[in-house]
Design a protein around this motif. Structure first.
Motif, PDB file in Angstrom:
ATOM      1  N   ALA A  96      16.718 -10.429 -35.098  1.00 16.81           N
ATOM      2  CA  ALA A  96      18.177 -10.331 -35.163  1.00 16.81           C
ATOM      3  C   ALA A  96      18.747 -11.176 -36.299  1.00 16.81           C
ATOM      4  O   ALA A  96      19.795 -11.806 -36.159  1.00 16.81           O
ATOM      5  N   GLN A 198      25.594   0.589 -30.391  1.00 20.34           N
ATOM      6  CA  GLN A 198      26.576  -0.487 -30.346  1.00 20.34           C
ATOM      7  C   GLN A 198      27.179  -0.751 -31.726  1.00 20.34           C
ATOM      8  O   GLN A 198      28.266  -1.278 -31.833  1.00 20.34           O
ATOM      9  N   PHE A 240      29.812  -3.875 -35.598  1.00 17.77           N
ATOM     10  CA  PHE A 240      29.824  -3.545 -34.174  1.00 17.77           C
ATOM     11  C   PHE A 240      31.087  -2.741 -33.825  1.00 17.77           C
ATOM     12  O   PHE A 240      32.040  -3.239 -33.241  1.00 17.77           O
ATOM     13  N   ASP A 281      22.089   1.919 -33.970  1.00 18.57           N
ATOM     14  CA  ASP A 281      21.045   1.367 -33.109  1.00 18.57           C
ATOM     15  C   ASP A 281      20.817   2.241 -31.881  1.00 18.57           C
ATOM     16  O   ASP A 281      20.306   1.764 -30.854  1.00 18.57           O
ATOM     17  N   SER A 305      17.146   1.172 -33.850  1.00 22.21           N
ATOM     18  CA  SER A 305      17.656   0.537 -35.057  1.00 22.21           C
ATOM     19  C   SER A 305      16.484   0.031 -35.886  1.00 22.21           C
ATOM     20  O   SER A 305      15.387  -0.219 -35.365  1.00 22.21           O
ATOM     21  N   THR A 357      14.345  -3.829 -30.047  1.00 22.70           N
ATOM     22  CA  THR A 357      15.511  -3.653 -30.914  1.00 22.70           C
ATOM     23  C   THR A 357      16.812  -3.791 -30.127  1.00 22.70           C
ATOM     24  O   THR A 357      17.811  -4.288 -30.657  1.00 22.70           O
ATOM     25  N   ARG A 358      16.816  -3.361 -28.870  1.00 22.88           N
ATOM     26  CA  ARG A 358      18.013  -3.559 -28.041  1.00 22.88           C
ATOM     27  C   ARG A 358      18.306  -5.049 -27.859  1.00 22.88           C
ATOM     28  O   ARG A 358      19.460  -5.486 -27.894  1.00 22.88           O
ATOM     29  N   THR A 361      19.957  -6.364 -30.900  1.00 27.81           N
ATOM     30  CA  THR A 361      21.358  -5.959 -30.924  1.00 27.81           C
ATOM     31  C   THR A 361      22.189  -6.866 -30.029  1.00 27.81           C
ATOM     32  O   THR A 361      23.275  -7.326 -30.401  1.00 27.81           O
ATOM     33  N   ARG A 365      25.567  -9.582 -31.166  1.00 27.75           N
ATOM     34  CA  ARG A 365      26.947  -9.281 -30.796  1.00 27.75           C
ATOM     35  C   ARG A 365      27.831 -10.500 -31.024  1.00 27.75           C
ATOM     36  O   ARG A 365      27.410 -11.640 -30.872  1.00 27.75           O
TER      37      ARG A 365
END
Length: 513
Positions: A96, A198, A240, A281, A305, A357-358, A361, A365
């Motif tokens: 990230a 997202q 985002f 993503d 993503s 990858t989630r 994300t 944020r």
């Protein structure tokens, strides 16, 4: 009629074609783009990070030196191979946008790691990767047809046919390697499930009027992230917005500038845009990788993503896993259910990458929840254990298939075991066969191994470091499927060989042997 038709001549499709060609299959690759060259495949926008696992796949097929040469990398991958322990990586990637410190990686804690020419990741352009694979595929007799758009697929119990305009291409098997918007996936009726985006991401080659207003490298901000690479004008951004940007439209200079100003918190000015594209993503995966005689690999089977560069590397892993299994099925010596192990082994890996990858994300944020997650990750990256864990995921070294054995080597990617005469496991795998390494001095496995000579390469002798094993059996994709102790059990070896490689060679061959 071909043994296999592959739809998609990207890195995954070409790697799979090379695996099948190496095994003696007749292969046709269909690619919708009329020309292989594209500005999106060359430096800087075409640069991709190949993980150590992907580099090892090239090494084990004798393509590492050509890959380094095509990528303009002037180094000797064989350096420091006489060391007792492998060297730490020069670079370790990021999570990230939070860069891992290679000095914090505990190399000794990585599972069964031995010095190898392929322990480091490599930055390579898509053009370099595809050039090396295309040249190898051509030498192996693979046929590639460009400018062919597959629109429909029909299959029965014996064949599968790809329809492209007025043309039909028949084969015994068909594999879709045609990317995230796969025509094969839709035409064959694969279910595709997952989570919605997202953010909207952008990759662009631009001229920046005031580049000093931006910081180099990864920059997490309260409103998103931007990346400025050492190549001037190469910008990546993540906004985002819930994936709200209409990706059917080309991003304009004004739009890109507005996004960059928002996520960077500056009044930076873009004076020109040469190339630009968008992505999200969105994380989706097919519920199975096989429908009858149609299979999927790479982005056709899973999209997510590009954070962490996992897509290409996961696809190469798919191709390496599928190639030898599909070839064994084509040639008629695959054990029952062998092809089904492709989905069973690779689907969980794809699902794990989607979650990986989630998680990135979530950590990016800008809301308080995301900032809290980011704080925890930064704390973990301040420790050797945390950095080593994340590097194991990024590099692929933590992957282990559940093959029903508690023996710690089984299910893992085999380390580059080395016999005392200098022969390395990687040297023995270049012809695409499995490998039986027997470290005993009296050749206990010799007689039984010879029954599978056409599929298993046998090598014996003391090893420089045998990791406590007396013998190991390695699949063509480099996965250990059996490991014996200091006194290897021939019957156990035969059962493992039969389970993965089918019946022994013909009686005629055994009598001759």
């Amino acid at each position: 009629m071909y043994d296999v038709v592959i739809v998609g001549a990207g890195p995954v499709g070409l790697f799979l074609a090379c695996e099948l060609g190496l095994a003696g299959c007749s292969v046709l690759v269909l690619e919708r783009e009329p020309e292989p060259r594209s500005p999106w495949k060359v430096k800087p926008l075409g640069m991709r990070g190949l993980s150590a696992a992907s580099v090892e796949a090239f090494y084990r097929r004798g393509m590492l030196h050509p890959l380094l040469t095509a990528s303009g990398i002037d180094e000797d991958p064989g350096a420091n191979l006489d060391a007792d322990e492998p060297s730490p990586p020069r670079a370790a990637g990021h999570f990230a946008g939070m860069v891992l410190d290679p000095a914090k990686i505990d190399v000794a804690a990585l599972p069964f790691r031995l010095p190898s020419p392929a322990l480091q990741g490599v930055m390579a352009s898509l053009e370099a990767v595809e050039t090396v694979l295309s040249e190898r595929a051509s030498k192996l007799g693979v046929e590639v047809r460009r400018g062919v758009t597959v629109s429909a697929i029909a299959q029965d119990d014996e064949t599968v046919v790809a329809h492209a305009g007025e043309h039909e291409y028949a084969a015994r098997w068909l594999v879709g390697c045609d990317g995230g918007r796969s025509a094969v996936r839709g035409a064959a009726g694969f279910a595709f499930v997952g989570t919605e985006p997202q953010f909207t991401g952008y990759a662009a080659l631009v001229t920046i009027a005031d580049p000093e207003k931006l910081s180099p490298g990864f920059n997490l901000t309260p409103t998103g992230m931007y990346v400025q690479t050492p190549t001037q004008g190469h910008i990546g951004m993540m906004d985002f917005d819930g994936g709200a940007f209409d990706r059917s439209q080309q991003p304009t200079r004004e739009h890109l500038q507005a996004v960059l100003r928002r996520v960077s918190g500056t009044d930076v000015t873009l004076s020109d845009v040469q190339l630009a594209s968008s992505f999200t993503d969105r994380a989706m995966q097919t519920t199975t990788y096989r429908q009858g005689r149609v299979l999927l690999a790479g982005d056709a089977a899973h999209i997510h993503s590009p954070l962490g560069g996992q897509g290409l590397n996961t696809g190469i892993g798919d191709a390496m896993n599928l190639g030898w299994k599909l070839a064994a099925t084509v040639h008629g010596y695959a054990p029952d259910g062998l092809l089904d192990t492709y989905t069973r082994e690779r689907h969980p890996i794809g699902a794990s990458v989607l979650d990986w990858t989630r998680a990135q994300t979530a950590a990016m944020r800008s809301d308080p929840l995301g900032q809290a997650v980011q704080g925890v990750i930064r704390d973990l990256l301040g420790t050797r254990d945390g950095t080593t864990y994340l590097f194991g995921k990024i590099s692929g070294s933590s992957i282990r298939y559940d093959l029903g054995s508690e023996q710690p080597l089984v299910g893992r990617n085999a380390p580059d075991l080395r016999l005392e005469d200098g022969t390395r496991l990687g040297d023995l795998m270049q012809d695409g066969r499995g490998v039986a390494l027997d470290f005993s001095t009296d050749r206990r496995l010799h007689g039984s191994a010879m029954g599978w000579e056409s599929r298993i390469r046998y090598a014996a002798g003391p090893a420089r470091n045998d990791l406590g094993a007396g013998a190991v059996l390695v699949r063509p994709d480099g996965v250990v499927v059996w490991a014996g102790d200091r006194d290897p059990d021939r019957e156990a070896f035969e059962r493992a060989a039969g389970h993965w490689f089918g019946s022994p060679a013909t009686t005629e061959f055994q009598e001759r042997a």
